[in-house]
Design a protein around this motif. Sequence first.
Motif, PDB file in Angstrom:
ATOM      1  N   ASP A  33       9.888 -14.784  -7.208  1.00 20.48           N
ATOM      2  CA  ASP A  33       9.624 -13.309  -7.083  1.00 20.48           C
ATOM      3  C   ASP A  33       9.672 -13.019  -5.823  1.00 20.48           C
ATOM      4  N   SER A  35       8.857 -10.395  -4.233  1.00 25.03           N
ATOM      5  CA  SER A  35       7.619  -9.876  -3.552  1.00 25.03           C
ATOM      6  C   SER A  35       6.791 -10.769  -3.362  1.00 25.03           C
ATOM      7  N   TRP A  89      16.192 -15.381  -9.250  1.00 30.27           N
ATOM      8  CA  TRP A  89      15.347 -14.470  -8.884  1.00 30.27           C
ATOM      9  C   TRP A  89      14.653 -13.676 -10.162  1.00 30.27           C
ATOM     10  N   SER A  91      12.061 -10.518 -11.365  1.00 28.56           N
ATOM     11  CA  SER A  91      11.263  -9.217 -11.023  1.00 28.56           C
ATOM     12  C   SER A  91       9.915  -9.450 -12.063  1.00 28.56           C
ATOM     13  N   SER A  92       8.968  -8.511 -11.360  1.00 23.01           N
ATOM     14  CA  SER A  92       7.847  -8.241 -11.793  1.00 23.01           C
ATOM     15  C   SER A  92       7.793  -7.887 -13.328  1.00 23.01           C
TER      16      SER A  92
END
Length: 273
Positions: A33, A35, A89, A91-92
């Motif tokens: 992730d 982030s 990758w 994402s949330s």
Amino acid sequence: MNRKNKPFESSWTLARVLLASAALLVSGAGYADSSSPASDQTDVTLGLGVGFTPRYMGANNYRSVVLPMLSIQRGVLFADSTRGIGLQWKSSTGLSASAAINYDLGRSDKNTSSRYGSNALKGMGAVEGATVADFTLGQELLPWLSVSGEAELRMAGEHRGNRYRLGFEGIAFHSDTDTVALDLDAHAGDGRYNQTYFGVSDEQSRLSPFAAFRADSGIYAYSAALNWLHTFDAHWSTAVSLTATHYTDQARGSSLVANDAEAMGMAALNYTF
């Protein structure tokens, strides 16, 4: 092995599908992730797997394999002995994607321990290796269910065409030490890919015991895989994978395929640094 006048029975398997699934379990994987603060961490996993697989897609005889594994991941970057080198990758919101460069070893016309192949394919000629680009896209539908698609496109080497996959993964059980997942997939190829691995040209038919067969593009098999990951501690884990595959009519007409359904399996012991 089937003779030219023997009705065709079908089966399909793809060891790389099994091995890639096991490698993902082995590394404990997940996608990075962007982030996450852990994206700057480098994870290295070494493993040793043993398994059984048909000698080639459609074979009615099996071989045992011993497979050393290596997986390195840092943020969105990864290098993997089964998935190749690439980016991944997530994402949330549960959307994930990856792109990698890998190598398809092809198929030999002799018995071999390093890739698909069998002495029964004498006269068919070898399918040489090819560099491929592998792209995947997935979406988490529920906390325990996700859907994903894959396209493996030939870039260089053998003109073996392209293959595709669409499937669902469900988490049947999850605890602090164990995860059990079920994969259901449909496998397809373009005309060149299906002809390369299931077709028999007139010249090949003349030189081998197989009847001529023209394979068209489309879905050639469905598969179901049961994957189990057990974690002993922060470093040691085991992964077990069993896969059953069934051919569709797209490949069943080929005398290269000997069984309507077949199974393959693998177990691995892994250490993460």
